[in-house]
Design a protein around this motif. Structure first.
Motif, PDB file in Angstrom:
ATOM      1  N   UNK A 164      51.323   4.123 -57.217  1.00 15.67           N
ATOM      2  CA  UNK A 164      51.210   1.904 -57.852  1.00 15.67           C
ATOM      3  C   UNK A 164      50.969   1.970 -56.569  1.00 15.67           C
ATOM      4  N   UNK A 165      50.057   0.631 -56.851  1.00 18.00           N
ATOM      5  CA  UNK A 165      49.576  -0.659 -55.988  1.00 18.00           C
ATOM      6  C   UNK A 165      49.041  -1.271 -56.062  1.00 18.00           C
ATOM      7  N   UNK A 166      50.034  -2.433 -54.820  1.00 16.40           N
ATOM      8  CA  UNK A 166      50.545  -3.987 -56.161  1.00 16.40           C
ATOM      9  C   UNK A 166      50.243  -4.792 -54.596  1.00 16.40           C
ATOM     10  N   UNK A 167      48.746  -5.333 -54.728  1.00 14.97           N
ATOM     11  CA  UNK A 167      48.571  -6.130 -54.124  1.00 14.97           C
ATOM     12  C   UNK A 167      49.504  -7.479 -53.517  1.00 14.97           C
ATOM     13  N   UNK A 168      49.253  -7.437 -52.356  1.00 11.66           N
ATOM     14  CA  UNK A 168      50.337  -8.327 -51.639  1.00 11.66           C
ATOM     15  C   UNK A 168      50.016  -9.177 -51.005  1.00 11.66           C
ATOM     16  N   UNK A 169      50.432 -10.275 -50.573  1.00  7.36           N
ATOM     17  CA  UNK A 169      49.524 -11.778 -49.400  1.00  7.36           C
ATOM     18  C   UNK A 169      49.088 -10.948 -48.653  1.00  7.36           C
ATOM     19  N   UNK A 170      47.735 -10.607 -48.401  1.00  4.49           N
ATOM     20  CA  UNK A 170      47.381  -9.848 -46.553  1.00  4.49           C
ATOM     21  C   UNK A 170      46.685  -8.653 -46.704  1.00  4.49           C
ATOM     22  N   UNK A 171      47.542  -7.776 -47.638  1.00  2.04           N
ATOM     23  CA  UNK A 171      47.422  -6.213 -47.669  1.00  2.04           C
ATOM     24  C   UNK A 171      48.076  -5.552 -49.402  1.00  2.04           C
ATOM     25  N   UNK A 172      48.338  -4.537 -49.001  1.00  3.69           N
ATOM     26  CA  UNK A 172      48.556  -3.974 -50.513  1.00  3.69           C
ATOM     27  C   UNK A 172      49.858  -2.578 -49.801  1.00  3.69           C
ATOM     28  N   UNK A 173      51.051  -3.272 -50.946  1.00  4.46           N
ATOM     29  CA  UNK A 173      52.265  -1.924 -51.104  1.00  4.46           C
ATOM     30  C   UNK A 173      52.037  -1.108 -52.212  1.00  4.46           C
ATOM     31  N   UNK A 184      40.427  -6.951 -46.836  1.00  3.66           N
ATOM     32  CA  UNK A 184      40.138  -8.420 -46.485  1.00  3.66           C
ATOM     33  C   UNK A 184      40.437  -8.785 -48.229  1.00  3.66           C
ATOM     34  N   UNK A 185      41.021 -10.133 -47.880  1.00  3.83           N
ATOM     35  CA  UNK A 185      41.452 -11.018 -49.027  1.00  3.83           C
ATOM     36  C   UNK A 185      39.806 -11.006 -50.234  1.00  3.83           C
ATOM     37  N   UNK A 186      40.285 -10.976 -51.306  1.00  5.66           N
ATOM     38  CA  UNK A 186      39.532 -10.905 -52.819  1.00  5.66           C
ATOM     39  C   UNK A 186      38.445  -9.281 -52.391  1.00  5.66           C
ATOM     40  N   UNK A 187      38.893  -8.339 -52.159  1.00  5.18           N
ATOM     41  CA  UNK A 187      38.646  -7.102 -52.814  1.00  5.18           C
ATOM     42  C   UNK A 187      39.316  -5.877 -52.846  1.00  5.18           C
ATOM     43  N   UNK A 188      39.035  -5.464 -53.950  1.00  7.36           N
ATOM     44  CA  UNK A 188      39.910  -4.385 -54.875  1.00  7.36           C
ATOM     45  C   UNK A 188      39.427  -2.876 -53.576  1.00  7.36           C
ATOM     46  N   UNK A 189      40.207  -1.867 -53.896  1.00  4.51           N
ATOM     47  CA  UNK A 189      40.533  -0.532 -53.237  1.00  4.51           C
ATOM     48  C   UNK A 189      41.271   0.317 -54.416  1.00  4.51           C
ATOM     49  N   UNK A 190      40.794   1.090 -53.525  1.00  2.00           N
ATOM     50  CA  UNK A 190      41.381   2.410 -54.252  1.00  2.00           C
ATOM     51  C   UNK A 190      42.367   3.545 -53.620  1.00  2.00           C
ATOM     52  N   UNK A 228      42.771  -7.705 -57.329  1.00  2.00           N
ATOM     53  CA  UNK A 228      42.469  -8.188 -55.670  1.00  2.00           C
ATOM     54  C   UNK A 228      43.188  -8.909 -54.934  1.00  2.00           C
ATOM     55  N   UNK A 229      43.289  -8.362 -53.706  1.00  4.14           N
ATOM     56  CA  UNK A 229      43.885  -8.895 -52.516  1.00  4.14           C
ATOM     57  C   UNK A 229      43.933 -10.019 -52.790  1.00  4.14           C
ATOM     58  N   UNK A 230      44.801 -10.127 -51.779  1.00  5.96           N
ATOM     59  CA  UNK A 230      45.403 -12.026 -51.476  1.00  5.96           C
ATOM     60  C   UNK A 230      44.926 -12.710 -50.339  1.00  5.96           C
ATOM     61  N   UNK A 231      44.326 -13.813 -49.816  1.00  4.17           N
ATOM     62  CA  UNK A 231      44.706 -13.907 -49.046  1.00  4.17           C
ATOM     63  C   UNK A 231      46.362 -13.931 -48.523  1.00  4.17           C
ATOM     64  N   UNK A 232      46.454 -13.420 -47.180  1.00  3.82           N
ATOM     65  CA  UNK A 232      47.626 -13.837 -46.621  1.00  3.82           C
ATOM     66  C   UNK A 232      48.531 -15.263 -46.275  1.00  3.82           C
ATOM     67  N   UNK A 233      49.839 -15.598 -45.642  1.00  4.37           N
ATOM     68  CA  UNK A 233      49.981 -16.852 -45.950  1.00  4.37           C
ATOM     69  C   UNK A 233      49.391 -17.155 -44.052  1.00  4.37           C
ATOM     70  N   UNK A 234      48.756 -18.784 -44.074  1.00  2.65           N
ATOM     71  CA  UNK A 234      48.817 -19.694 -42.329  1.00  2.65           C
ATOM     72  C   UNK A 234      49.289 -19.147 -41.982  1.00  2.65           C
TER      73      UNK A 234
END
Length: 756
Positions: A238-247, A292-298, A320-326
């Motif tokens: 199972x892949x879940x987008x997290x801010x700035x990456x993938x879990x 990268x933020x905005x991309x999706x991956x396998x 879709x990967x979301x942007x990480x925190x500033x």
């Protein structure tokens, strides 16, 4: 010759009968000639039958499977069929011990039902289409259908079950005939165990045994002694987008596992990033680099352990990967504006303003004392309601779509209403910038936005040169007469239109002379790279480094830098594109040269696979070890290539490209490949062809053995475990021998008719 069957089941051989011995003439000559032909034919059959029978009995030889485990492939026992000929139903399993009555197992007359007889020569049952029903091809059927000759003259006919050498305790005549002392009962005991060649617990009194039928998959017996069990692939990924990456999470029992690797692939199938599950108990990890933020991956997960690597898990697709925190703000400071309020300012993070929605300020001593901006561009806000005489420090958090930043470092303490209180609450200047020049500093800032307080002007103070202060009504000032190469601290404050002033804001700068512009720039095309050379200009107050920039008309570009020397290589460029190259000298104190005149354009070359096997400078690895099966999917990995460059994986001797992939930012690649079915079994070399950071070819090699496919030989399914027969084909000799035997038997029969 005449064969006499004795009472104890043994046979006695006489010479010619007395009447035949006394006869002279054509009958005797024909008989002698026939016997000579039979003898010659039997010699030929013995010479060729030895290795042929060894081939039939060689079903227990070990043949390596695709994974390298030893696989025992016995010749198959015939399937039971009530309609099959009796001799074929009692075909002896190839791994059974020879009968004590016939130790050689190969001297029965042609046409008998013993081990050498035609009916027991290893036929396998056929399916509805005429193909072998078992995956293992029998010796006799490998060369096509075999005609079954009838019984030899004088041989007993009827049921030969009692003479079957597979029956324990049988006193069978070696010729295959039934012993007279045993009467068939017509009943069938339990089936013979084909794995051991001996009977089961059925009756061993000579009655006809049931058809030998293996239990389960008797065609292949996997010998796992001393071989570690293969690691199963992880499941439930199972892949879940997290801010700035993938879990990434997965399910696995951990048996034999040292660690896991989860790999993310982009939409083009290239490796984007990976993460490590370090222990067998780890079922999750986060991919933070390369996505990268905005991309999706396998994503696929592979388990590693002492037995090697598992197959990749089934792919799982991320959202879709979301942007990480500033990043957290810096330079937080507070200025007292009244007995109960302060004004807190800071410097925003390097994240663009679009990445920050607002800032929130909180007092460390009392979290209820807070303020927030309405946007990401404003870098100050007032905190009110403070307790007079109480010291406060403040932290700032940047908030955006990717979440909240870490809190900033705390400001220096201030005391509301205490001795440090200002007489007014005039706002400070914002966005202070100091630009160095030749023996001068250009100081710029932005006027504060505060409609409640009038700002009459600004004061600029140089700490190291107090006599060079500047007072102005404009948000800019130039401080001259300074020493090149010396760092200066510059502070600016707002002056009230009537009275009072704000706190100071501070920055530093170093006057200097900019380096001269590089000249004579050249560009040499390399593999997905360009090597740039130049002549340095005047050094000015000092050169920190040189920077070369290659730009293609479509916007693609690349950069290289060097601290020493007058050349560098820009890698990671697109082959076939045309690039223009220019160079700049970056000054040691913040002043840079102008960009040089562009060099003549250069077109990078493509990564190619040589026609001949290249000499590798290193090795790369694969998940399947050093042996693969044709069509088997496995993963290869290697490193030391230029970042974001092309790698082609090929198999030699004649190169066949198996995969084309891209390296990551560290110059490492990973690709799934398979050897085509057309590649001949045996030793081969895999080559990873790519480019190093200097634009030169780089080759890594990997020795593999392609598993030999099972091939039908003259003696059945050798499968690569039985050596090939060399010299003149034995089939011709065997055929000639059989023809001689038949011709001799015909002559003997004719001599008997002539006799009578």
């Amino acid at each position: 010759m005449t064969v006499v069957v004795t009472g104890d089941g043994m046979r006695a051989q006489s010479g010619l009968t007395s009447s035949a011995a006394g006869r002279r003439g054509p009958g005797r000559r024909r008989a002698r000639t026939g016997l000579a032909l039979v003898t010659a034919g039997l010699v030929g059959l013995v010479v060729t039958g030895g290795p042929a029978f060894a081939g039939l009995m060689g079903g227990g030889t070990a043949s390596p499977g695709p994974s390298g485990a030893a696989v025992t492939v016995p010749a198959p026992a015939p399937a039971a069929s009530s309609k099959a000929p009796q001799a074929q139903q009692r075909a002896r399993p190839s791994n059974a011990a020879p009968s004590s009555a016939d130790p050689a197992g190969s001297k029965s007359p042609a046409g008998s039902t013993g081990p050498a007889g035609g009916a027991a020569s290893g036929h396998v049952p056929l399916d509805a289409d005429g193909n072998p029903a078992d995956a293992v091809v029998d010796d006799a059927t490998a060369a096509g259908p075999v005609a079954e000759p009838g019984p030899a003259p004088g041989a007993p006919s009827g049921d030969a079950g009692a003479g079957d050498p597979t029956s324990a305790g049988s006193s069978a005549d070696p010729s295959g005939g039934a012993a007279p002392s045993v009467e068939p009962t017509g009943t069938e005991p339990a089936a013979t165990n084909s794995a051991s060649g001996g009977p089961s617990d059925g009756d061993a009194t000579g009655t006809e045994p049931a058809d030998a039928e293996p239990a389960g998959d008797a065609g292949v017996d996997v010998n796992t002694a001393g071989v570690m069990a293969a690691i199963q692939a992880p499941t439930g990924v199972v892949v879940v987008p997290v801010p700035g990456g993938l879990r990434v999470a997965w399910t696995h029992d951990g048996t034999g596992v040292d660690h896991y690797v989860a790999t993310a692939y982009d939409q083009q199938g290239s490796v984007a990033g990976s993460c490590l599950g370090a222990t067998a108990g780890t079922g999750t990890c986060e991919i933070r680099v390369g996505v990268a933020a905005g991309g999706s991956y396998t994503v696929k997960v592979v388990a590693y352990g002492g037995a090697g690597a598992s197959d990749p898990s089934a792919p799982a697709t991320s959202g879709v990967v979301v942007a990480g925190p500033p990043a957290p703000p810096t330079g937080v400071h507070a200025t007292v504006t009244s007995a109960t309020s302060v004004r807190v300012g800071w410097t925003g993070p390097a994240t663009p303003a679009a990445g920050v929605d607002r800032y929130v300020v909180t007092a460390v001593q009392d979290a209820s004392k807070t303020c927030a901006t309405g946007d990401g561009a404003t870098t100050w806000c007032p905190v009110t309601g403070l307790e007079p005489g109480t010291a406060y420090t403040f932290r700032v958090v940047a908030q955006g779509a990717g979440g909240d930043s870490a809190p900033s470092a705390a400001s220096a303490p201030v005391v509301a209403g205490g001795p440090a209180a200002q007489s007014t609450d005039i706002p400070e200047p914002v966005n202070l910038v100091v630009t160095p020049g030749d023996q001068k500093l250009l100081v710029e800032w932005r006027a504060p936005w505060d409609p409640d307080h009038a700002v009459g002007g600004y004061t600029v103070h140089v700490e190291e040169e107090p006599g060079r202060d500047c007072v102005t009504t404009h948000p800019t000032c130039t401080i001259e007469g300074l020493a090149n190469g010396t760092s200066y601290t510059v502070s600016v404050r707002s002056d009230g239109a009537v009275s009072g002033e704000s706190g100071w804001v501070t920055a530093t700068g170093t006057p200097s002379v900019a380096p001269g512009e590089p000249t004579a720039v050249t560009a040499e095309a390399k593999i997905e790279a360009i090597t740039v050379s130049w002549i340095a200009g005047a050094p000015g107050t000092g050169v920190a480094r040189f920077q070369a920039l290659a730009t293609a008309p479509g916007g693609d570009h690349g950069v290289c830098e060097t601290v020493t020397g007058n050349s560098c290589t820009i890698s990671g460029l697109k082959w076939g594109d045309t690039y223009s190259v220019t160079v700049m000298a970056i000054g040691r104190h913040g002043r840079n040269s102008a960009w040089s005149e562009p060099a003549k354009v250069a077109v990078p070359h493509e990564v190619t696979v040589p026609a001949d096997l290249p000499a590798g400078i290193g090795h790369f690895g694969g998940s399947s070890g050093d042996e693969v099966a044709p069509g088997e999917l496995f993963t290869v990995t290697g490193s030391g290539f230029a970042p974001h460059s092309t790698v082609k994986v090929a198999v030699y001797s004649t190169p066949i490209v198996l995969a084309t992939t891209m390296t990551d930012g560290a110059g490492t690649f990973s690709a799934e490949v398979s050897v085509p079915e057309a590649v001949k079994g045996g030793p081969h070399t895999l080559v990873a062809a790519g480019v190093d950071t200097g634009g030169e070819p780089r080759f890594l090699t990997m020795a593999v053995t392609v598993a030999v496919e099972y091939e039908a030989t003259a003696f059945g399914d050798a499968g690569g475990s039985v050596l090939a027969v060399t010299g003149d084909p034995v089939g011709r000799t065997a055929g000639a021998g059989a023809a001689l035997v038949i011709a001799g038997m015909l002559l003997v029969g004719a001599s008997r008719r002539f006799k009578h």
